[in-house]
Design a protein around this motif. Structure first.
Motif, PDB file in Angstrom:
ATOM      1  N   MET A 102       0.853  -1.202   0.000  1.00 42.11           N
ATOM      2  CA  MET A 102       0.000   0.000   0.000  1.00 42.11           C
ATOM      3  C   MET A 102       0.882   1.241   0.000  1.00 42.11           C
ATOM      4  O   MET A 102       1.837   1.335   0.753  1.00 42.11           O
ATOM      5  CB  MET A 102      -0.913   0.006   1.227  1.00 42.11           C
ATOM      6  CG  MET A 102      -1.939   1.110   1.236  1.00 42.11           C
ATOM      7  SD  MET A 102      -3.252   0.906   0.021  1.00 42.11           S
ATOM      8  CE  MET A 102      -4.189  -0.467   0.719  1.00 42.11           C
ATOM      9  N   THR A 103       0.556   2.181  -0.865  1.00 40.03           N
ATOM     10  CA  THR A 103       1.312   3.425  -0.985  1.00 40.03           C
ATOM     11  C   THR A 103       0.395   4.594  -0.632  1.00 40.03           C
ATOM     12  O   THR A 103      -0.762   4.635  -1.052  1.00 40.03           O
ATOM     13  CB  THR A 103       1.843   3.613  -2.416  1.00 40.03           C
ATOM     14  OG1 THR A 103       2.771   2.569  -2.702  1.00 40.03           O
ATOM     15  CG2 THR A 103       2.540   4.962  -2.573  1.00 40.03           C
ATOM     16  N   ARG A 104       0.922   5.545   0.141  1.00 37.84           N
ATOM     17  CA  ARG A 104       0.182   6.781   0.403  1.00 37.84           C
ATOM     18  C   ARG A 104       0.721   7.864  -0.523  1.00 37.84           C
ATOM     19  O   ARG A 104       1.916   8.163  -0.538  1.00 37.84           O
ATOM     20  CB  ARG A 104       0.312   7.203   1.863  1.00 37.84           C
ATOM     21  CG  ARG A 104      -0.326   8.568   2.160  1.00 37.84           C
ATOM     22  CD  ARG A 104      -0.608   8.789   3.629  1.00 37.84           C
ATOM     23  NE  ARG A 104      -1.687   7.903   4.094  1.00 37.84           N
ATOM     24  CZ  ARG A 104      -2.222   7.980   5.315  1.00 37.84           C
ATOM     25  NH1 ARG A 104      -1.788   8.883   6.186  1.00 37.84           N
ATOM     26  NH2 ARG A 104      -3.195   7.152   5.671  1.00 37.84           N
ATOM     27  N   LEU A 105      -0.185   8.463  -1.289  1.00 33.73           N
ATOM     28  CA  LEU A 105       0.170   9.530  -2.212  1.00 33.73           C
ATOM     29  C   LEU A 105      -0.255  10.878  -1.663  1.00 33.73           C
ATOM     30  O   LEU A 105      -1.298  10.996  -1.023  1.00 33.73           O
ATOM     31  CB  LEU A 105      -0.512   9.308  -3.569  1.00 33.73           C
ATOM     32  CG  LEU A 105      -0.163   8.023  -4.325  1.00 33.73           C
ATOM     33  CD1 LEU A 105      -1.001   7.932  -5.589  1.00 33.73           C
ATOM     34  CD2 LEU A 105       1.321   7.962  -4.654  1.00 33.73           C
ATOM     35  N   ARG A 106       0.552  11.873  -1.925  1.00 39.30           N
ATOM     36  CA  ARG A 106       0.174  13.269  -1.645  1.00 39.30           C
ATOM     37  C   ARG A 106      -0.231  13.895  -2.975  1.00 39.30           C
ATOM     38  O   ARG A 106       0.499  13.797  -3.971  1.00 39.30           O
ATOM     39  CB  ARG A 106       1.329  14.038  -1.023  1.00 39.30           C
ATOM     40  CG  ARG A 106       1.078  15.551  -0.974  1.00 39.30           C
ATOM     41  CD  ARG A 106       2.158  16.299  -0.233  1.00 39.30           C
ATOM     42  NE  ARG A 106       2.008  17.729  -0.448  1.00 39.30           N
ATOM     43  CZ  ARG A 106       2.590  18.686   0.282  1.00 39.30           C
ATOM     44  NH1 ARG A 106       3.381  18.333   1.299  1.00 39.30           N
ATOM     45  NH2 ARG A 106       2.403  19.960   0.020  1.00 39.30           N
ATOM     46  N   ILE A 107      -1.408  14.544  -2.987  1.00 40.27           N
ATOM     47  CA  ILE A 107      -1.907  15.196  -4.191  1.00 40.27           C
ATOM     48  C   ILE A 107      -2.083  16.683  -3.908  1.00 40.27           C
ATOM     49  O   ILE A 107      -2.848  17.073  -3.021  1.00 40.27           O
ATOM     50  CB  ILE A 107      -3.248  14.585  -4.644  1.00 40.27           C
ATOM     51  CG1 ILE A 107      -3.086  13.074  -4.896  1.00 40.27           C
ATOM     52  CG2 ILE A 107      -3.753  15.286  -5.905  1.00 40.27           C
ATOM     53  CD1 ILE A 107      -4.382  12.377  -5.248  1.00 40.27           C
ATOM     54  N   ASP A 108      -1.353  17.517  -4.634  1.00 46.49           N
ATOM     55  CA  ASP A 108      -1.476  18.972  -4.541  1.00 46.49           C
ATOM     56  C   ASP A 108      -2.344  19.429  -5.707  1.00 46.49           C
ATOM     57  O   ASP A 108      -2.089  19.066  -6.864  1.00 46.49           O
ATOM     58  CB  ASP A 108      -0.104  19.636  -4.603  1.00 46.49           C
ATOM     59  CG  ASP A 108       0.750  19.344  -3.374  1.00 46.49           C
ATOM     60  OD1 ASP A 108       1.028  20.280  -2.619  1.00 46.49           O
ATOM     61  OD2 ASP A 108       1.129  18.171  -3.175  1.00 46.49           O
ATOM     62  N   LEU A 109      -3.354  20.245  -5.407  1.00 46.89           N
ATOM     63  CA  LEU A 109      -4.336  20.589  -6.424  1.00 46.89           C
ATOM     64  C   LEU A 109      -4.929  21.966  -6.195  1.00 46.89           C
ATOM     65  O   LEU A 109      -4.706  22.592  -5.149  1.00 46.89           O
ATOM     66  CB  LEU A 109      -5.456  19.550  -6.454  1.00 46.89           C
ATOM     67  CG  LEU A 109      -6.356  19.479  -5.212  1.00 46.89           C
ATOM     68  CD1 LEU A 109      -7.773  19.084  -5.600  1.00 46.89           C
ATOM     69  CD2 LEU A 109      -5.801  18.476  -4.199  1.00 46.89           C
ATOM     70  N   ALA A 110      -5.710  22.413  -7.176  1.00 46.60           N
ATOM     71  CA  ALA A 110      -6.435  23.684  -7.086  1.00 46.60           C
ATOM     72  C   ALA A 110      -7.783  23.502  -7.751  1.00 46.60           C
ATOM     73  O   ALA A 110      -7.968  22.605  -8.579  1.00 46.60           O
ATOM     74  CB  ALA A 110      -5.653  24.800  -7.767  1.00 46.60           C
ATOM     75  N   TYR A 111      -8.742  24.359  -7.377  1.00 44.75           N
ATOM     76  CA  TYR A 111     -10.050  24.294  -8.029  1.00 44.75           C
ATOM     77  C   TYR A 111     -10.803  25.611  -7.886  1.00 44.75           C
ATOM     78  O   TYR A 111     -10.591  26.380  -6.958  1.00 44.75           O
ATOM     79  CB  TYR A 111     -10.904  23.144  -7.475  1.00 44.75           C
ATOM     80  CG  TYR A 111     -10.958  23.019  -5.971  1.00 44.75           C
ATOM     81  CD1 TYR A 111     -11.883  23.737  -5.211  1.00 44.75           C
ATOM     82  CD2 TYR A 111     -10.091  22.163  -5.302  1.00 44.75           C
ATOM     83  CE1 TYR A 111     -11.940  23.614  -3.835  1.00 44.75           C
ATOM     84  CE2 TYR A 111     -10.132  22.027  -3.917  1.00 44.75           C
ATOM     85  CZ  TYR A 111     -11.061  22.750  -3.192  1.00 44.75           C
ATOM     86  OH  TYR A 111     -11.104  22.629  -1.820  1.00 44.75           O
ATOM     87  N   ASP A 112     -11.667  25.838  -8.863  1.00 42.84           N
ATOM     88  CA  ASP A 112     -12.634  26.928  -8.824  1.00 42.84           C
ATOM     89  C   ASP A 112     -13.888  26.349  -8.175  1.00 42.84           C
ATOM     90  O   ASP A 112     -14.561  25.493  -8.755  1.00 42.84           O
ATOM     91  CB  ASP A 112     -12.917  27.406 -10.246  1.00 42.84           C
ATOM     92  CG  ASP A 112     -13.956  28.517 -10.327  1.00 42.84           C
ATOM     93  OD1 ASP A 112     -14.724  28.699  -9.347  1.00 42.84           O
ATOM     94  OD2 ASP A 112     -14.032  29.183 -11.366  1.00 42.84           O
ATOM     95  N   GLY A 113     -14.211  26.815  -6.975  1.00 42.30           N
ATOM     96  CA  GLY A 113     -15.307  26.216  -6.225  1.00 42.30           C
ATOM     97  C   GLY A 113     -16.694  26.638  -6.661  1.00 42.30           C
ATOM     98  O   GLY A 113     -17.683  26.121  -6.142  1.00 42.30           O
TER      99      GLY A 113
END
Length: 304
Positions: free
Chosen positions: A1-12
């Motif tokens: 099992m691998t834990r990934l970090r996801i950096d993201l942006a969004y227009d809410g």
């Protein structure tokens, strides 16, 4: 099992907040649906749920220029995104997500998370920014989705006096909706208002005819910046709404001080409209302190 970090942006603006909700378009639901698609995992697979944990759950209409989430995924499932790409598995996943996600979500980066990393509990602090165009400024129509228009002239000095009262460890019960079994005690590290100077986008040092000095989009806007270890639900929008009431003269500084001194939720300190609010940054400690930070922050806080 691998834990990934996801950096993201969004227009809410087109989402009913971060958290997945049945029959509603949310940021979490949209990304998780994309993960199931690119990793070829059935949505009802109990052995591989593909659930995101996020640094801060944003409300309906609230934006993020830098949000952080983590995902636990088995190595064999993660390898499915590789295909014929000669890149790392994280880069392959990032590319496939970018190909299927809507344009109001952007993946900045996917990386293997360090040991002990928890997107929510390991965070040291979050930075939120709220943008306002008052009677003294004009909002560029291209920014209408992330700036609140207020038809009043606001006194920034008085608003900063109110904001200064929030700094430190306080119970923000007057400005937040508590979760059952949780607390509205938070530590605010900085909070202030400033007006963005009217300035051209082109640097002043360049020799150029004035007609070509493109103005900065945010010139003249009132901007509230607040940094805290964590935020209770509706806390930032309620603080902004109360500061705006003080800045317009509809409420006094004594009223604001009373709200800080005696935490009691009621209508006059409720949240302002969401579109001006953006999560701008999430900070984490050094890798060797991630696990201990997560353990410490899970404890329910009390005031001295």
């Amino acid at each position: 099992m691998t834990r990934l970090r996801i950096d993201l942006a969004y227009d809410g603006g087109g989402f009913f907040g971060w958290a997945r909700q049945p029959e509603l378009r949310t940021v979490q639901g949209t990304i998780e649906d994309a993960l199931h698609k690119v990793l070829r995992v059935p949505a009802d697979d109990a052995d591989e749920p593909l659930r995101l944990t996020v640094a801060g759950r944003t409300d309906t209409g609230v934006h993020a220029s830098h949000q952080v989430a983590h995902l636990d995924v088995s190595d064999d499932v993660l390898a499915r995104c590789m295909g014929h790409m000669n890149v790392s598995v994280c880069e392959a996943l990032a590319r496939r997500l970018k190909a299927v996600l809507p344009t109001d979500i952007v993946i900045h980066r996917v990386s293997v998370a360090p040991d002990g990393f928890d997107a929510r509990f390991s965070a040291l602090e979050r930075t939120y920014v709220y943008r306002v165009a008052d009677r003294s400024s004009e909002v560029d129509p291209r920014l209408r989705g992330c700036v609140l228009r207020v038809d009043e002239a606001l006194d920034i000095d008085v608003m900063n006096q109110a904001a200064a009262m929030t700094i430190g460890l306080h119970d923000f019960g007057s400005f937040a909706t508590p979760n059952p079994g949780g607390t509205t005690i938070r530590e605010v590290k900085t909070a202030y208002w400033r007006r963005i100077p009217a300035a051209p986008l082109v640097p002043d040092g360049l020799s150029m005819d004035e007609a070509y000095r493109t103005p900065s989009l945010e010139s003249g806007l009132l901007v509230f910046t607040i940094v805290a270890d964590a935020f209770a639900r509706n806390m930032v929008r309620s603080l902004v709404g109360s500061c705006v009431k003080v800045g317009s003269g509809r409420k006094s500084l004594d009223w604001f001080a009373g709200k800080m001194a005696k935490p009691a939720r009621e209508g006059s300190s409720g949240p302002i409209a969401p579109q001006g609010l953006t999560l701008e940054h999430v900070a984490y400690p050094a890798d060797d302190q991630l696990a201990s930070r997560a353990e410490a922050i899970r404890a329910v806080r009390t005031l001295p």
